[in-house]
Write an enzyme that holds these catalytic residues in place. Structure first.
Site, PDB file in Angstrom:
ATOM      1  N   ARG A 150       1.186  -1.442  -0.048  1.00 45.63           N
ATOM      2  CA  ARG A 150      -0.170   0.113   0.203  1.00 45.63           C
ATOM      3  C   ARG A 150       0.873   1.617  -0.399  1.00 45.63           C
ATOM      4  NH1 ARG A 150      -1.703   2.503   4.345  1.00 45.63           N
ATOM      5  NH2 ARG A 150      -1.662  -0.059   5.761  1.00 45.63           N
ATOM      6  N   LYS A 188      -5.024   6.416 -20.467  1.00 45.31           N
ATOM      7  CA  LYS A 188      -5.824   6.022 -22.027  1.00 45.31           C
ATOM      8  C   LYS A 188      -3.972   6.047 -22.688  1.00 45.31           C
ATOM      9  CE  LYS A 188      -9.339   8.000 -20.668  1.00 45.31           C
ATOM     10  NZ  LYS A 188      -9.410   7.876 -18.647  1.00 45.31           N
ATOM     11  N   TYR A 244     -13.227  17.162 -17.431  1.00 41.33           N
ATOM     12  CA  TYR A 244     -14.400  15.921 -17.963  1.00 41.33           C
ATOM     13  C   TYR A 244     -15.139  15.522 -16.296  1.00 41.33           C
ATOM     14  CZ  TYR A 244     -13.630  10.499 -16.765  1.00 41.33           C
ATOM     15  OH  TYR A 244     -14.328   9.574 -16.187  1.00 41.33           O
ATOM     16  N   ASP A 290      -4.716  18.477 -16.090  1.00 38.28           N
ATOM     17  CA  ASP A 290      -4.604  17.515 -16.131  1.00 38.28           C
ATOM     18  C   ASP A 290      -4.781  17.173 -17.995  1.00 38.28           C
ATOM     19  OD1 ASP A 290      -6.263  15.637 -17.475  1.00 38.28           O
ATOM     20  OD2 ASP A 290      -7.478  14.709 -16.580  1.00 38.28           O
TER      21      ASP A 290
END
Length: 396
Positions: A58, A208, A111, A183
């Site tokens: 983690r 992406k 987005y 972004d």
């Protein structure tokens, strides 16, 4: 010139950089591919003493770290952080940098997942936000409040391709004691390095173009600010948003072909955009590589190339727009982008369906707007498929 500016890797071309720079090898077996460390925990040398700094996945994982090294090389930073998704990266960024009472400036075309995060999650924790047309400098300055701490923009914007002048936003943000985060998913640092333009933090949905094969979900953050990255690493460890080893390993393979893929995406998108612009059924094409694009000059200034994303508006109803998408044989209807396959969607009924119709219309997201991620197929084949589908739908 900083030490990083003069490093040997900055003399490498993108194709070489993506394959070789900061590449990590596993020395026990000399495998050419860094292995997948699919483990939850690690053997300690003794109580409180970690081998190679890894104690629990983690907090950190060797395979994830290998991907972070690759992305930091592309971003031109000393470090990067990888996450379970792009939204996990954005959420960690906000939780790490903001507190109750803080205010965020968001670009108004952004987005849909980011919209939901602020409207339905962060707002409940007392974080305020305003959507602003970031092409209007006066509007941006007017929206800033004493409690404004962060400006978060997306350029090119999803799905209208509207651009934000990153350098101008950085100047405004810094003059008002704010951080600027961008972004940069649509272009990646290879086509637009937002940190070099003045941004404090670069965010990518690695799902992406970085992955490029529709195989993983992931996100990344990068910055030159070491203290900020340490803070975000702590928050990531605390809330458990780190990337999985398998996703990191798959994404690492995608990084190696990113420059070559991007060249083809750009070339193909330019050919398809030019054809769409000449089609009588198309009202408007939004592609920064076209001279008709309203912000063409800005695209030339801050982007190395126009990218593989575009949108176009059909003179059509929602029913006709969806019928056109369904009639396509080579372009797949899916809510993602940046892969080898061409992907298409209707934002009004998909990514931006939560927005009221009047608000969508104001932002340029009409019922007939189509978002297209141009893949690596032959552009001539894609054009023939579009031509056939348009004829089939509009001759009925």
């Amino acid at each position: 010139m900083s030490e990083s500016d003069s490093s040997p890797e900055n003399k490498l071309q993108p194709e070489t950089l993506a394959i070789h720079s900061r590449r990590v090898y596993e020395r026990e077996s000399n495998s050419i591919l860094f292995p997948i460390h699919q483990t939850a925990t690690y053997v300690h040398e003794s109580v409180g003493v970690l081998k190679a700094g890894y104690g629990y996945s983690r907090g950190g994982n060797p395979t994830v770290n290998a991907l972070e090294q690759a992305i930091s090389a592309l971003e031109g930073t000393e470090q990067a952080l990888c996450f379970r998704s792009g939204m996990a990266a954005i959420t960690t960024m906000c939780m790490g940098l903001l507190k109750a009472g803080d205010h965020v400036i968001l670009s108004e075309v952004i987005y849909g997942g980011t919209v939901r995060l602020f409207q339905q999650v962060l707002g409940n924790f007392g974080i305020g936000y305003s959507y602003v047309d970031t092409t209007d400098m006066d509007a941006v300055r007017a929206a800033i409040r004493p409690e404004s701490k962060l400006m978060f923009v997306e350029t090119p914007a999803n799905p209208t391709m509207k651009l934000t002048d990153v350098a101008a936003m950085a100047e405004i943000a810094h003059a008002n004691g704010m951080l600027l985060a961008v972004d940069n998913t649509f272009l990646t640092p290879l086509l637009q390095n937002v940190l070099n333009l003045g941004a404090d933090l670069a965010m990518l949905s690695t799902t992406k173009y970085i992955d490029g094969h529709n195989a993983t979900i992931g996100g990344s953050l990068a910055s030159h600010d070491v203290a900020m990255m340490d803070r975000l690493r702590l928050v990531r460890k605390t809330i458990g948003t780190i990337s999985s080893p398998m996703d990191a390993w798959l994404t690492l393979q995608g990084v190696k072909t990113l420059p070559t893929r991007l060249k083809m995406h750009v070339e193909n998108a330019g050919i398809v955009a030019a054809w769409l612009e000449g089609n009588p059924r198309v009202v408007r094409v939004n592609y920064p590589g076209l001279k008709s694009f309203p912000q063409y000059a800005l695209a030339q200034k801050q982007q190395k190339a126009a990218g593989g994303m575009l949108s176009f508006e059909l003179d059509a109803t929602t029913v006709q727009a969806i019928a056109f998408i369904n009639a396509l044989k080579l372009t797949t209807c899916a809510e993602s982008l940046g892969s080898v396959e061409s992907l298409i969607t209707n934002p009004a009924t998909a990514s931006h369906c939560d927005l009221p119709k009047a608000e969508r219309a104001r932002l340029g997201i009409s019922d007939g707007l189509i978002r297209l991620s141009v893949g690596l197929e032959s552009p001539q084949d894609l054009i023939a498929d579009f031509d056939r589908a348009l004829t089939e739908v509009f001759q009925k």
